[in-house]
Enzyme design. Structure first.
Site, short mmCIF file in Angstrom:
data_model
loop_
_atom_site.label_atom_id
_atom_site.label_comp_id
_atom_site.label_asym_id
_atom_site.label_seq_id
_atom_site.Cartn_x
_atom_site.Cartn_y
_atom_site.Cartn_z
N ASN A 33 -0.19 -0.71 2.93
CA ASN A 33 -0.38 -0.23 4.02
C ASN A 33 -0.92 1.24 4.04
O ASN A 33 -0.54 2.33 3.80
CB ASN A 33 0.87 0.32 4.99
CG ASN A 33 0.66 1.14 6.32
OD1 ASN A 33 0.07 1.23 6.94
ND2 ASN A 33 2.26 1.54 6.42
N TRP A 34 -2.17 1.27 4.36
CA TRP A 34 -3.31 2.15 3.95
C TRP A 34 -3.39 3.55 4.99
O TRP A 34 -3.89 4.51 5.29
CB TRP A 34 -4.61 1.50 4.10
CG TRP A 34 -5.72 0.46 3.06
CD1 TRP A 34 -4.24 0.24 2.10
CD2 TRP A 34 -6.52 -0.02 2.63
NE1 TRP A 34 -4.86 -1.00 1.40
CE2 TRP A 34 -6.54 -1.07 1.74
CE3 TRP A 34 -7.56 -0.17 3.48
CZ2 TRP A 34 -7.41 -1.34 1.15
CZ3 TRP A 34 -8.79 -0.96 2.93
CH2 TRP A 34 -8.69 -1.81 1.49
N LYS A 35 -2.67 3.42 6.07
CA LYS A 35 -2.63 4.19 6.98
C LYS A 35 -3.84 4.45 7.86
O LYS A 35 -4.94 3.62 7.80
CB LYS A 35 -1.36 5.55 6.84
CG LYS A 35 -0.19 4.74 6.27
CD LYS A 35 0.73 5.54 5.76
CE LYS A 35 2.10 5.13 5.08
NZ LYS A 35 3.39 5.65 5.55
N HIS A 49 5.92 0.72 12.77
CA HIS A 49 6.36 1.47 11.54
C HIS A 49 6.92 3.14 12.21
O HIS A 49 7.30 3.59 12.86
CB HIS A 49 5.08 2.31 11.54
CG HIS A 49 4.61 2.71 10.04
ND1 HIS A 49 5.36 3.55 9.62
CD2 HIS A 49 4.71 2.17 8.03
CE1 HIS A 49 5.33 4.54 8.86
NE2 HIS A 49 5.19 3.27 7.46
N GLU A 107 6.42 5.62 11.40
CA GLU A 107 5.19 6.56 12.55
C GLU A 107 4.69 6.46 13.95
O GLU A 107 4.33 7.20 14.62
CB GLU A 107 4.00 6.84 11.32
CG GLU A 107 4.36 7.76 9.82
CD GLU A 107 3.75 6.91 8.93
OE1 GLU A 107 2.67 6.47 8.96
OE2 GLU A 107 3.78 7.07 7.74
N GLU A 121 12.53 0.69 5.82
CA GLU A 121 11.84 1.87 4.68
C GLU A 121 11.94 3.26 5.25
O GLU A 121 12.34 3.29 6.86
CB GLU A 121 10.56 1.90 5.57
CG GLU A 121 9.73 0.30 5.06
CD GLU A 121 8.14 1.12 5.24
OE1 GLU A 121 7.73 0.81 4.43
OE2 GLU A 121 7.72 1.93 5.98
N GLY A 142 6.34 8.25 1.76
CA GLY A 142 5.30 9.88 1.59
C GLY A 142 5.64 10.47 0.49
O GLY A 142 5.52 12.04 0.59
N SER A 154 7.93 5.31 -1.53
CA SER A 154 7.61 5.63 -2.47
C SER A 154 7.42 4.34 -3.36
O SER A 154 8.44 5.26 -4.75
CB SER A 154 8.32 6.77 -3.10
OG SER A 154 8.08 8.34 -1.62
N GLY A 193 2.40 2.35 0.69
CA GLY A 193 2.05 2.95 1.86
C GLY A 193 0.91 3.88 0.24
O GLY A 193 -0.68 3.21 0.57
N GLY A 194 1.07 5.08 -0.05
CA GLY A 194 0.64 6.00 -0.96
C GLY A 194 -0.36 4.97 -2.05
O GLY A 194 -1.27 5.31 -2.25
P1 PGA Z 1 4.91 5.44 1.11
O1 PGA Z 1 4.75 4.42 2.55
O2 PGA Z 1 4.51 4.33 0.13
O3 PGA Z 1 3.45 6.06 0.57
O4 PGA Z 1 6.41 5.96 1.16
C1 PGA Z 1 5.23 3.02 2.78
C2 PGA Z 1 4.91 3.64 4.34
O5 PGA Z 1 5.50 4.18 4.93
O6 PGA Z 1 5.18 1.73 4.42
#
Ligand code: PGA
Length: 256
Positions: A13-15, A99, A101, A171, A177, A216, A237-238
């Site tokens: 997930n590149w966001k 998600h 977010e 999640e 993050g 994470s 994500g990251g």
């Molecule tokens: P993260 O994000 O790996 O940076 O914690 C995961 C996500 O929000 O899908």
């Protein structure tokens, strides 16, 4: 190799990150890699770069997905929205929905997310539906209630047949993050709860449902998390913004 019949899915997930230059170097590095067998690998770029990513990964086994999608199935006067059909038109097969977010910053509710899951399924996209609790909710002892009600909203909307084509991603919001990962035991506990709730609707669907962990996940903790019996992959994500780190997690997925 996994003894489960469920596929292992590693999705990036590149966001809201990237540029044409970044997309070019990331897709080049991924296209050059030898991917292990037995892992379904997906990357979810910002939709504006979807075509570039699809082109960059052409000829590889990596699938492409979106991070969000409009809820309305038909084309029309819906300024700013991108439909499921448009995503498919440019080569996406998956879509992340709900998600945290989107829930937190854009007010998406369980009901709205469930409607989007239905729209995605009706269009033939595979939804990756995110669920998870905040730290305050966990500390108040509400983790199970929150997570299971998020899952239930989707199950009620799309039914057993819909859930057979839906991926769930657990999640925990406190792990996204932050560099704080759920321990394998904490994650397994929730994955087990989700699967057992799904089994109340249908045993076979529950046994086949792919449940990803996200929050994470990194190369150094992926193997332990992915080794848990009810963790079928990761939503990254990251670490998905660095080809080496993402590919190392894909490799870890091949070993479970
Ligand atoms: P993260 O994000 O790996 O940076 O914690 C995961 C996500 O929000 O899908």
């Amino acid at each position: 190799m996994s003894t489960s019949t469920r596929p292992v899915v590693i999705a990036g997930n590149w966001k809201m990150n990237g540029s044409q230059a970044m997309v070019q170097s990331l897709t080049q590095a991924m296209a050059a890699a030898t991917l292990p067998d037995g892992v379904v690998t997906v990357v979810c770029p910002p939709s504006v770069y979807m075509s570039q990513v699809v082109d960059g990964l052409r000829g590889t086994t990596i699938h492409v997905g979106a991070q969000n999608m409009g809820v309305i199935p038909e084309s029309g006067a819906y300024t700013g929205e991108i439909s499921a059909a448009m995503l498919q038109d440019v080569g996406a097969h998956y879509v992340i929905l709900g998600h945290s977010e989107r829930r937190e910053y854009y007010g998406e509710t369980d009901e709205f997310i469930a409607d989007k899951v239905k729209t995605a399924l009706d269009a033939g996209l595979t939804p990756i539906v995110c669920v998870g609790e905040t730290l305050a909710q966990r500390e108040a002892g509400d983790m199970a209630t929150i997570v299971l009600s998020q899952v239930e909203a989707v199950t009620n909307k799309v039914g057993v047949e819909g859930m057979k084509r839906t991926i769930v991603a657990y999640e925990p919001i406190w792990a996204i993050g932050t560099g704080v990962t759920a321990t394998p035991e904490q994650a397994q506990e929730v994955h087990g709860l989700i699967r057992s709730q799904l089994s109340q609707s249908d045993e076979e669907m529950a046994a086949g449902c792919v449940i990803l962990y996200g929050g994470s996940m990194k190369p150094d903790n992926a193997a332990d998390l992915l080794g848990q019996p009810d963790i079928d992959g990761g939503l990254i994500g990251g670490a998905s913004l660095e080809a080496d780190a993402f590919l190392a997690i894909v490799d870890a997925g091949a070993k479970i």
